[in-house]
Design an enzyme around this catalytic site. Structure first.
Site, short mmCIF file in Angstrom:
data_model
loop_
_atom_site.label_atom_id
_atom_site.label_comp_id
_atom_site.label_asym_id
_atom_site.label_seq_id
_atom_site.Cartn_x
_atom_site.Cartn_y
_atom_site.Cartn_z
N GLU A 48 0.89 -1.16 0.00
CA GLU A 48 0.00 0.00 0.00
C GLU A 48 0.92 1.20 0.00
OE1 GLU A 48 -3.05 0.96 0.24
OE2 GLU A 48 -3.81 -1.07 0.01
N CYS A 71 -2.45 8.63 3.54
CA CYS A 71 -2.21 8.47 2.10
C CYS A 71 -3.49 8.71 1.33
CB CYS A 71 -1.60 7.12 1.79
SG CYS A 71 -2.66 5.77 2.26
C1 UN1 Z 1 -3.04 5.45 4.88
O1 UN1 Z 1 -3.10 6.66 5.02
O2 UN1 Z 1 -1.93 4.86 4.89
O3 UN1 Z 1 -9.23 5.44 4.49
C2 UN1 Z 1 -4.22 4.61 4.72
C3 UN1 Z 1 -8.41 5.92 5.27
C4 UN1 Z 1 -7.64 4.98 6.15
C5 UN1 Z 1 -6.53 4.37 5.39
C6 UN1 Z 1 -5.48 5.33 5.05
N1 UN1 Z 1 -8.50 3.95 6.63
O4 UN1 Z 1 -8.19 7.10 5.33
#
Ligand code: UN1
Length: 485
Positions: A244, A278
């Site tokens: 990811e 992210c």
């Molecule tokens: C991340 O920022 O690494 O949907 C993942 C979201 C979180 C996942 C973010 N559950 O904002």
């Protein structure tokens, strides 16, 4: 626990005494010189971290044993761990605030997501049993130091693997808290080991040792590439990497959108968690007819944000993770200011790693050279006839994580969703906060390998469900007449 309000939840937090965390391995720890950990909001010392040495990684690798208890038992243990997470949340919330700079609202979300992952993967493992791979390396980020940490581990454990977990360098105490709950729930100590430390020592060893049978990683696209190279050189071909990675996420607000709703969702998507997701919104496109309205309301809403120590109940936006991150993001905003592109910026509170939320003008997403991992939102306007070009520009970034859309034109939701390359597309809501089970999370292109976390396909990659297995083929019975064609 019948606590319901944030005030009641806050009352359960216990200010943690100074802690010391180090490797949690099935063998004796050698360790490195202890290093001081600091609260990102205050700079105060909060504890000491003993990083794992190369010898500790070796001890852990040779002690690692796949968890071959029946799946029903593994699932029961993971569900018990979820219960322990919920019961012991006071301690956790204190660590989330002081080690990761999480506001109380973010801490609630963090716990919720971690617990959801544990229960969801427990259930999925029971539904789709398949042989484990063996030893899994799990490398997790500091921005979801419990949720993503626990999600990766729960997936690997639910399917019967042994886990060697390398938490982010800045959040080892939260990770250690999670490991303690899992061990207390019944995860064997040789099936789950924790190796806090540097990417160049621990991360490198855990992604290039031939005993490793799979890697789950969440972090930057650049690090994912490094891991992939190390795996290709050293591990068995076909060893899965579940990554990811980064994003460069856009939202389109057209002139039919409801401004109050759009602005609320823009602020949450760009500035919640100090923009350190992210999934966060980085580039907002507003159709020019309503751009002045949205811009004025957005500035007003930014001014309402309370920036400060996450320990305070009223704080909306806490610090960024390190002083280096603060300087990098602040430098980026100052550069935009020097170029005359700064539209609005809040005031930074005194000491600590704070970056004031900022709004910066751009012509389009192509002006964003990189993912700036903080509370910085870029604003562009577009004319109705250029909608196709906006979507082409968004796709051209090569990332494909989240995408937001505010419109009241029904058809447009589907048309745009079909045209945009992104793993998670959200219409008329914020674009952060994927939900385990009902809204699995993951990206396309430079944003990740899939399968989506919290979704039904995630577990299969932790197993040998589709891997080649040896066949035992029996020869055909001999022709009774001894004659073959
Ligand atoms: C991340 O920022 O690494 O949907 C993942 C979201 C979180 C996942 C973010 N559950 O904002």
């Amino acid at each position: 626990n019948d606590v319901t309000t944030l005030a009641e939840i806050a009352a359960e937090r216990r200010a943690p005494g100074k802690w010391e965390v180090g490797p949690i391995i099935a063998g004796s720890v050698e360790g490195m010189e202890p290093e001081t950990a600091r609260n990102p909001a205050t700079g105060a010392e909060i504890g000491k971290v003993v990083k794992a040495s190369e010898a500790d990684v070796e001890t852990a690798l040779s002690a690692a044993r796949a968890w071959n208890a029946p799946v029903s038992e593994r699932a029961a243990v993971l569900r018990r761990a979820a219960d322990l997470y919920e019961e012991n949340f006071g301690e956790l919330f204190a660590l989330l605030a002081t080690e990761a700079g999480k506001t109380l609202a973010d801490a609630v979300g963090e716990l919720r997501e971690a617990v959801d992952f544990l229960r969801y993967y427990a259930g999925e493992a029971e539904r789709q049993t398949a042989p484990a791979r063996g030893i899994f390396t799990c490398i997790s980020p500091w921005n979801f130091p419990l949720a993503i940490f626990s999600g990766q581990i729960a997936a690997a454990l639910a399917t019967g693997n042994a886990v060697l977990a390398k938490p982010a360098e800045t959040t080892p105490a939260i990770a250690a808290w999670g490991v303690h709950q899992m061990h207390a729930a019944g995860v064997p100590s040789d099936a789950l080991q924790l190796l806090p430390g540097d990417g160049s020592v621990v991360g490198a060893a855990l992604t290039s040792d031939p005993r490793v049978n799979g890697v789950a990683f969440t972090g930057s696209t650049a690090t994912a590439r490094r891991i992939q190279r190390a795996m290709a050189e050293n591990l068995e071909p076909g060893t899965p990497l579940i990554a990811e990675t980064g994003g460069l996420n856009a939202m389109i607000v057209d002139s039919t959108a409801l401004p109050e709703q759009a602005v609320r969702d823009i602020v949450a998507s760009a500035f919640q968690s100090a923009g350190q997701r992210c999934s966060a919104l980085r580039c907002l496109y507003v159709q020019e007819d309503i751009a002045p309205t949205i811009r004025t309301m957005l500035i007003g809403a930014m001014d309402e944000l309370a920036l400060g120590d996450p320990w305070a109940l009223s704080t909306d936006v806490g610090p960024v993770i390190t002083a280096e991150a603060r300087d990098d993001i602040a430098g980026y905003v100052e550069n935009a200011e020097a170029e005359g592109r700064l539209i609005h910026r809040l005031t930074t509170p005194g000491a600590g790693n704070f970056v004031a939320p900022a709004l910066i003008a751009v012509d389009g997403i192509a002006d964003l050279e990189r993912e700036v991992f903080g509370p910085v939102l870029h604003l562009a306007t577009f004319k109705s006839r250029d909608l196709g070009k906006v979507i082409a520009d968004v796709n051209a970034t090569g990332y494909g994580l989240t995408f937001g859309l505010h419109t009241r034109i029904d058809d447009r939701v589907q048309t745009i969703a079909d045209a945009v390359h992104a793993g998670n597309i959200y219409a008329n809501r914020n674009q952060i906060g994927a939900i385990v089970g009902s809204q699995p999370f993951g990206g396309e292109g430079l944003s990740g390998t899939g399968p989506k976390a919290g979704g039904p396909h995630y577990l299969a990659r932790f197993t040998r469900a589709e891997a080649p297995r040896h066949n035992v083929a029996a020869g055909a019975p001999a022709d009774p007449a001894g004659i073959t064609a």
